[in-house]
Design an enzyme around this catalytic site. Structure first.
Site, short mmCIF file in Angstrom:
data_model
loop_
_atom_site.label_atom_id
_atom_site.label_comp_id
_atom_site.label_asym_id
_atom_site.label_seq_id
_atom_site.Cartn_x
_atom_site.Cartn_y
_atom_site.Cartn_z
N ARG A 106 0.37 -1.23 -7.22
CA ARG A 106 0.03 -1.94 -8.45
C ARG A 106 0.48 -1.18 -9.70
O ARG A 106 0.82 -1.77 -10.69
CB ARG A 106 -1.46 -2.24 -8.49
CG ARG A 106 -1.78 -3.49 -7.65
CD ARG A 106 -3.21 -3.91 -7.81
NE ARG A 106 -4.09 -2.88 -7.25
CZ ARG A 106 -5.43 -2.98 -7.22
NH1 ARG A 106 -6.01 -4.05 -7.74
NH2 ARG A 106 -6.15 -2.04 -6.69
N LYS B 115 0.74 8.00 21.07
CA LYS B 115 0.56 9.41 21.44
C LYS B 115 1.24 9.70 22.78
O LYS B 115 1.18 8.90 23.71
CB LYS B 115 -0.93 9.75 21.54
CG LYS B 115 -1.60 9.86 20.17
CD LYS B 115 -3.07 10.26 20.34
CE LYS B 115 -3.78 10.25 19.00
NZ LYS B 115 -3.41 11.37 18.12
N GLU C 231 -14.81 14.22 17.66
CA GLU C 231 -14.29 14.74 16.39
C GLU C 231 -15.29 15.70 15.79
O GLU C 231 -16.50 15.49 15.87
CB GLU C 231 -14.03 13.58 15.42
CG GLU C 231 -12.95 12.63 15.90
CD GLU C 231 -12.80 11.44 14.97
OE1 GLU C 231 -12.05 11.56 13.99
OE2 GLU C 231 -13.44 10.40 15.23
N GLY D 289 0.85 -1.19 0.00
CA GLY D 289 0.00 0.00 0.00
C GLY D 289 0.88 1.24 0.00
O GLY D 289 0.55 2.24 0.61
N ALA E 135 0.59 5.72 3.71
CA ALA E 135 2.01 5.84 3.38
C ALA E 135 2.38 7.30 3.15
O ALA E 135 3.43 7.78 3.62
CB ALA E 135 2.32 5.01 2.14
N LYS F 93 -18.54 11.62 15.59
CA LYS F 93 -18.12 12.49 14.49
C LYS F 93 -19.10 13.63 14.33
O LYS F 93 -20.22 13.58 14.81
CB LYS F 93 -18.06 11.67 13.20
CG LYS F 93 -16.99 10.59 13.26
CD LYS F 93 -16.55 10.17 11.88
CE LYS F 93 -15.40 9.17 11.95
NZ LYS F 93 -14.11 9.81 12.29
N ASP G 17 -2.87 6.34 1.09
CA ASP G 17 -3.04 7.49 1.95
C ASP G 17 -2.14 7.44 3.19
O ASP G 17 -1.47 8.41 3.54
CB ASP G 17 -4.50 7.51 2.41
CG ASP G 17 -5.04 8.91 2.41
OD1 ASP G 17 -4.76 9.66 1.45
OD2 ASP G 17 -5.72 9.25 3.39
N HIS H 129 -9.19 2.57 20.41
CA HIS H 129 -8.64 3.72 21.14
C HIS H 129 -9.25 3.91 22.54
O HIS H 129 -8.54 4.08 23.52
CB HIS H 129 -8.85 5.01 20.34
CG HIS H 129 -8.32 4.94 18.95
ND1 HIS H 129 -7.22 4.19 18.60
CD2 HIS H 129 -8.73 5.55 17.81
CE1 HIS H 129 -6.98 4.34 17.31
NE2 HIS H 129 -7.89 5.15 16.80
N LYS I 272 -13.49 19.22 19.00
CA LYS I 272 -12.56 18.17 18.59
C LYS I 272 -11.57 18.02 19.72
O LYS I 272 -10.73 18.91 19.93
CB LYS I 272 -11.86 18.65 17.32
CG LYS I 272 -10.87 17.70 16.70
CD LYS I 272 -10.19 18.40 15.51
CE LYS I 272 -8.98 17.63 15.03
NZ LYS I 272 -9.38 16.44 14.24
#
Lengths: 486, 486
Positions: free
Chosen positions: A46, A186, A220, A12, A18, A334, A16, A244, A339
């Protein structure tokens, strides 16, 4: 600290994760001189592209997402260690040239024989890739180590997680599997154990005698963006709670480990998770709230009549002698007003003997005299303590005061990104900040049981406005207990 | 809050205290609308001067020393309530016109019949004036109250204090005598009880199980100025220790009172004072330091070979079950490097089980992992808490962090001057912030015993440089115990 290097393979490599997280983390480590010199990277995707094209794409992402400033010279040194390999890795026939490329890369960077496989792609690809690695003798070798890093979600429920784990454990041993919960990287989560055990004043208070209740919030303001296909299948419970929130709960509430050793700590976390259950219901549905923001069903890639929760709030019990009777309120969602991620510990109120009628103290506490300890995880790490002082110039009036410790302000250090630490941890072979299979299993057992309880109780949803505080029922859950969300 | 007014008579009305503290306090109360409307003031001095001359002199002091800005209009209203009476009040023959003047003043301001006598002059004048007040029926009347405020020092040692108290108590009852220790009017001293009893997290830790030791410091950078005649007779022990330091110790260490009532609180303070003694000496003179700054003997009005201490540091024990084994280190002195008053509570260190070798914890604590709670009395009131966090980006390193609460910053209120509160207290008949005779007696018993112990041990002095931290022996006293002054 001498960290052993490796050849890191990102499945991958054009995705995103990476681009946004892994490449910036590697670049930061390189800038700080913390990346081993015998490190090399192979991005796998790919599409056909050259090394230099791949490097250029990563460079542009790094300059966009890294917290450090761009240093062209440093990048040029790092870029030489980065390669690209094209191929559809679901298929066994593509592994011979792949293996060759990866081994060449390792030899060129020093030949340490260490390989780190990073699964930065959709979960259904984990199994075929892992099986192919095994088939081509890439999961073990005469020298060096082979480690696999896997992004959450680890499964979709208990049975799929078990299946994935069975596959993996037939391929590579448990201690070589690094299941990422990036919250564990974190700063404040790592700080929880230090705060608890490096300070004499907290440990004696860290139990049911002195703590009224605990709140863990991960709120969030963003919606689901273009992750509808993933999110609608998963929802807040699987996306945030199972991983989490439960990890934060475990670190906050677990018994003191005998030593700061990965196995010892993970064993204590597991014990804690095994003791968690939904607070027994006094009236139907009162301790479990599922919510969905208004407009969610119109989001891209979301089912027209989606039954996926974008918010959840729960009242949990920890069934051990330290926490008996202490509610843990957890919430995540969400499209909320704010946040933030934080743990709030509300201590019991003092008796009113001193500040009121002496006899009152026999019957009740002074509920307005609050002591709060807040562990702030996001957006700014820190610790805050709310206590009570005399109002200046007033004879008897008591007012709340706050002391605040802001971690980045105090140290003037850019808090390292979670992924920087986690990558170093894997190279060091340190499992402390990764979830063990047993923890994952325990989390899924709990999450599944909550889901089934929700279904049994008709599976109602509370719709809330985007940009609001969340469903009113979540506020009511605490109000009924004479409390409120902080 | 309706405070009854009175006619306040200041003996020593032209003196330093009246100008620097009392007049500014009355002016501030007036500005804030807290001074009763039926209040009036008679300043008494030996020099002849008119009311308007006296008012003008006070006005000039107020504009210099008051923390509030000058408001001419407000002052004009207040000035009308201020009068001056000239006379040598040692002599009975001067009391007829004096009594007349004071009574006229009371009638003019509303005739409430309340009189407050403030002894703002040298201690040897207290007795003759009090006796004359009695002789002229000014210490009791058909209506209203009579109260006496007396500045410290209340006596010079136990026997002189007893003598003074016997005189006073033959003249007026104990509950009408207000012995000022102006430290008790300071915001932070009043705050100590609120902090202790309005916060659940402190009370459980406030004992020998969790507290390693306590430090109480009142450090001054000034010398003795032109107070040589007074100071050389008194010294640091009588000037600061017997009063301010012991009162801070009593509030910090006393048992919780059953209610916030003057008698109840003073009884608890007395119990505490009765339990205090010098820490038993393991080696000669080690727990009691007397110091004198270099050059003190050359100060104005100081004896050429003065044996007066300008600095003292002591290690005290509180002999009750809460504090058994916990040292209280107290220090006070003049001409030091810094100027501050604070109480520092050092909590015990955690075992090293978690952050070091697990076996180490059996034998020792991690002495570098300090938790401190600091109650800052001067120059800026506040509370600070030092605890330990993980050093960002570091894997195992633990570093101290500080949370700070600054009282004036938080409330944006000018902290009222101690004398403002104390004057209102007396008008309200509230003895909470004044020392009872029993407390004074207990303080003198302790102070006398320390003096005699010092004499027995040859009465050595440690000379220290002006502007230094104090005698090295005071630092050594803590170093011997593996501690240091914060």
């Amino acid at each position: 600290m001498s960290v052993p290097g490796c050849t890191m393979v990102i499945f991958g490599g054009t995705g995103d994760l990476a681009h946004r997280k892994l490449a910036p983390a590697i670049y930061n480590l390189h800038l700080e001189g913390r990346l081993p010199s015998d490190f090399s990277l192979v991005g796998v995707g790919r599409k056909q592209k050259s090394d230099s094209q791949y490097r250029q794409e990563l460079a542009s992402s790094i300059s966009k997402y890294s917290s450090s400033t761009w240093d062209e010279k440093q990048w040029q040194t790092l870029a030489l260690k980065i390669h690209y390999h094209a191929g559809d890795m679901r298929y066994a026939e593509n592994y011979l040239p792949f293996k060759d490329a990866v081994e060449t890369c390792n030899i060129e960077s020093g030949g340490n024989g260490n390989y780190l496989y990073y699964m930065a792609l959709a979960p259904h690809l984990f199994t075929p890739i892992a099986e192919n690695l095994k088939l081509h003798n890439m999961t073990a070798g005469e020298s060096g180590w082979r480690r696999i890093m896997i992004e959450k979600p680890f499964g979709y429920d208990l049975s799929s997680a078990r299946k994935l784990n069975n596959t993996l454990s037939a391929i590579i041993d448990e201690e070589s599997i690094y299941r990422i919960d990036h919250y564990l990287g974190k700063e404040m989560l790592q700080n929880i154990l230090v705060i608890r055990f490096a300070n004499t004043i907290f440990e004696p208070l860290w139990n049911k005698r002195f703590i009224d209740h605990v709140q863990i919030s991960a709120r969030e303001s963003d919606g689901i963006g273009d992750r509808g296909r993933y999110y609608d299948r998963v929802g807040a419970m699987r996306d945030m709670f199972q991983s989490h929130l439960l990890q934060m709960l475990a670190l906050m509430a677990m018994e003191p480990p005998l030593k700061a050793d990965p196995d010892t700590i993970r064993t204590e976390k597991l014990k804690l998770l095994n003791a968690v259950h939904l607070w027994p219901e006094e009236e139907s549905k009162s301790n479990l709230i599922f919510g969905q923001y208004y407009g969610y069903m119109q989001e891209k890639d979301v089912a027209a009549y989606s039954q996926t929760e974008t918010y959840t709030a729960l009242k949990l019990a920890v069934n051990n002698s330290r926490w008996q009777g202490v509610p843990f309120y957890l919430q995540t969602g969400k499209k909320l007003e704010d946040k933030l991620v934080k743990i709030v510990i509300q201590f019991k109120s003092p008796p009113s003997f001193y500040f009121g009628d002496p006899l009152e103290g026999v019957y009740k506490e002074r509920n307005d005299l609050i002591n709060l300890l807040t562990l702030k995880v996001q957006p700014k790490e820190g610790v805050a303590f709310q206590f009570n002082v005399k109002k200046p110039a007033a004879i008897e009036e008591v007012v709340p005061a706050e002391m605040d410790f802001c971690q980045p302000c105090a140290f003037l250090i850019n808090t390292p990104e979670a992924y920087e630490l986690l990558l170093l941890d894997v190279m060091n072979g340190d499992q402390t900040r990764f979830s063990s299979w047993n923890e994952i299993e325990s989390s899924w057992i709990l999450t599944d049981s909550i889901h089934s309880q929700h279904r049994k109780s008709l599976g109602n949803f509370d719709i809330y406005e985007a940009g609001s505080l969340g469903p009113e029922s979540a506020a009511d859950m605490l109000i009924r207990d004479g409390r409120h969300w902080w």
